[in-house]
Scaffold this motif. Structure first.
Motif, PDB file in Angstrom:
ATOM      1  N   VAL A 243     -58.651   6.696 -14.033  1.00  0.00           N
ATOM      2  CA  VAL A 243     -57.318   6.312 -14.514  1.00  0.00           C
ATOM      3  C   VAL A 243     -57.265   4.787 -14.465  1.00  0.00           C
ATOM      4  O   VAL A 243     -57.459   4.195 -13.403  1.00  0.00           O
ATOM      5  CB  VAL A 243     -56.205   6.917 -13.630  1.00  0.00           C
ATOM      6  CG1 VAL A 243     -54.831   6.483 -14.118  1.00  0.00           C
ATOM      7  CG2 VAL A 243     -56.304   8.432 -13.601  1.00  0.00           C
ATOM      8  N   GLU A 247     -52.579   2.292 -16.636  1.00  0.00           N
ATOM      9  CA  GLU A 247     -52.078   3.662 -16.647  1.00  0.00           C
ATOM     10  C   GLU A 247     -51.516   4.037 -15.272  1.00  0.00           C
ATOM     11  O   GLU A 247     -50.454   4.658 -15.156  1.00  0.00           O
ATOM     12  CB  GLU A 247     -53.220   4.604 -17.036  1.00  0.00           C
ATOM     13  CG  GLU A 247     -52.799   5.988 -17.439  1.00  0.00           C
ATOM     14  CD  GLU A 247     -53.992   6.846 -17.848  1.00  0.00           C
ATOM     15  OE1 GLU A 247     -53.758   7.995 -18.255  1.00  0.00           O
ATOM     16  OE2 GLU A 247     -55.146   6.383 -17.738  1.00  0.00           O
ATOM     17  N   TYR A 293     -53.697   7.179  -7.682  1.00  0.00           N
ATOM     18  CA  TYR A 293     -54.344   7.235  -8.996  1.00  0.00           C
ATOM     19  C   TYR A 293     -55.712   6.571  -8.992  1.00  0.00           C
ATOM     20  O   TYR A 293     -56.364   6.468 -10.038  1.00  0.00           O
ATOM     21  CB  TYR A 293     -53.422   6.597 -10.044  1.00  0.00           C
ATOM     22  CG  TYR A 293     -52.076   7.265 -10.083  1.00  0.00           C
ATOM     23  CD1 TYR A 293     -51.905   8.505 -10.681  1.00  0.00           C
ATOM     24  CD2 TYR A 293     -50.964   6.682  -9.452  1.00  0.00           C
ATOM     25  CE1 TYR A 293     -50.674   9.150 -10.685  1.00  0.00           C
ATOM     26  CE2 TYR A 293     -49.730   7.327  -9.452  1.00  0.00           C
ATOM     27  CZ  TYR A 293     -49.592   8.553 -10.061  1.00  0.00           C
ATOM     28  OH  TYR A 293     -48.380   9.186 -10.050  1.00  0.00           O
TER      29      TYR A 293
END
Length: 513
Positions: A243, A247, A293
């Motif tokens: 990721v 993002e 993430y």
């Protein structure tokens, strides 16, 4: 001389007996689980013996020939006759004492979820990561351990672990008599709107406006925030290959309202939109956690998102406050974080679980926090069932029995003890019985007539109070009716246990005096 020899022999026998007893449980476990690796570990508070067991668990319980995986569980022993708590962890497992085990003074077995933590094969055989297979894991463990632990079994779990406890209860209802799931959602769809409905009604309008203002401030100051983000990632060695950092920032902003309410943060702590980039980023990271993430966490939670997207369902992001500021994220779904091979979502799976809980789910205490978005994903059990839904006003995802006011805690513990007594005596809910062998009806306050459709059989009647104490006993010979007088007893719940002499059939009924 003979007396001295006898004393020496007696001392030897006593020492041998002590050593054998010390090894007895481990030996029994080795006999129950001959292929397991069993290691003594430090005792948690209140336990006399504790073990880590690494089981050879079938990948597929219907087809054992498919192979096994190493499954880690932790057993804490108190007394063979005490209740057993099986804690179904939703992810990896640490050997900690559950609140239910502490409150009810029980044995405990903590079970790591298949394919998480140390129980994670490499590579993961994804086709075997199903809730049915996980429930079969718990069932197999319970069947074996019940050869040793004859007391009442109770399941518990927190969050996904609580959801797991409920699924397990629905699949093997006779394995446990009582369930205590904490902050456990039963989710409707892949993007259950009930979570956003709660987020958009939690707190005050001014607090919700402050959350939106903060979200927008992050993205309106994207360049400065990204500098802080990159410095943070470099300092802690966090990589973002799966990721991207752009993002990850947008997902963190979208996640912010859910996490804010889930963990009970204070509106007064939200920085103003004019705060420095450092302050804004640090607070975003404190609440939403940008490292979630990163590559390490992404890989760690692949099994979780696989399950949510295939069977459990999840929540979706609300784009409304920041849609005009998003440049990377285009979907409200969390399926971005599931493996590429995740099968299509099966909406019927959790519907079947919900149906069981709402029509047959007895002796379940659902515990939720009033602000927790997951707490919006409740079941709606039939009112004829014996259950409790306890929602703590202002409570978060960390809500436990000990979080409630003392009066509520007393009521909850009293209810759990009543359920234990009823389970010990074999009480079932009359609304769930298929036939009535014995009928009782109060004639006056505290005076009951018992009528049986077996008039030619002798039977005994024992009456127990809510504490499980015997308060009255009668023996009857070939009489269709008998009177039970509780007029001198305190008001409350009583259990009538009737046993027919000829065939040993027992029936237990519950009355409220």
């Amino acid at each position: 001389m003979k007396k001295i020899q006898h004393l020496i022999l007696l001392s030897f026998l006593l020492l041998s007996t002590y050593c054998i007893q010390g090894q007895n449980l481990k030996t029994k476990l080795e006999n129950l689980f001959p292929e397991a690796t069993i290691t003594s570990i430090n005792n948690l508070s209140g336990y006399s013996e504790s073990f880590q067991l690494i089981l050879k668990q079938p990948l597929d319980h219907q087809h054992p020939e498919k192979g096994t995986f190493d499954h880690y569980i932790y057993l804490s022993h108190l007394d063979y006759n005490k209740p057993m708590v099986i804690e179904t962890h939703g992810y990896d497992t640490r050997n900690i004492k559950s609140e239910v085990s502490q409150l009810l003074n029980t044995n405990q077995v903590a079970v790591e979820y298949r394919f998480y933590g140390q129980s994670r094969p490499n590579p993961i055989p994804w086709e075997y990561l199903t809730n049915d297979q996980a429930s079969a894991d718990y069932h197999a463990i319970a069947v074996k351990l019940k050869e040793l632990y004859k007391g009442i079994w109770i399941s518990t779990g927190i969050s996904k672990g609580g959801e797991t406890a409920l699924i397990y209860k629905s699949k093997y209802p006779n394995d446990v008599s009582i369930s205590v799931p904490y902050v456990a959602p039963i989710i409707n769809t892949l993007e259950d709107t009930r979570t956003n409905d709660r987020i958009n009604t939690n707190g005050t309008a001014s607090c919700r406006a402050k959350i939106v203002e903060f979200q927008r401030a992050i993205l309106q100051n994207r360049a400065a925030i990204m500098t802080q983000f990159r410095n943070y990632a470099t300092y802690y060695g966090i990589t973002y290959n799966e990721v991207s950092m752009d993002e990850a920032l947008e997902y963190s902003v979208l996640e912010f309202p859910f996490s804010f309410w889930q963990w009970g943060h204070s509106c007064s702590a939200i920085p103003s939109k004019t705060a420095s980039a450092t302050t804004l980023f640090n607070y975003l990271n404190q609440v939403a956690g940008v490292d979630f993430y990163g590559d390490y966490q992404y890989e760690k939670y692949l099994p979780s998102f696989y399950q949510h997207m295939a069977e459990l369902g999840y929540y979706g992001f609300d784009f409304t406050p920041v849609k005009d500021l998003l440049t990377v994220v285009t979907s409200t779904s969390n399926n971005r974080f599931a493996p590429k091979n995740t099968p299509a979502y099966n909406p019927n799976y959790i519907k079947e679980v919900r149906n069981y809980l709402e029509t047959k789910g007895e002796k379940i205490m659902y515990i939720h926090g009033g602000l927790d978005p997951w707490g919006a994903c409740l079941v709606n059990p039939n009112t004829s069932l014996d259950y409790k839904i306890m929602t703590l006003t202002g409570g978060s995802h960390g809500t436990r029995i000990g979080s409630f006011p003392s009066s509520d805690q007393t009521m909850m513990i009293t209810t759990l003890n009543r359920w234990l007594n009823e389970a010990t005596l074999g009480v079932t809910n009359p609304a769930l019985e298929h036939s009535e062998i014995l009928i009782y009806s109060p004639e006056k306050d505290g005076l009951y007539t018992l009528k049986t459709n077996k008039p030619n059989q002798s039977y005994t009647v024992k009456v127990f109070n809510a504490l499980g104490q015997l308060v009255l006993e009668k023996n009857k010979s070939e009489q269709a009716t008998t009177s039970i007088d509780l007029r001198d007893k305190q008001s409350g719940m009583y259990l009538f246990k009737i046993k027919f002499t000829a065939n040993g059939t027992e029936i237990v009924k519950k009355v409220i005096r």
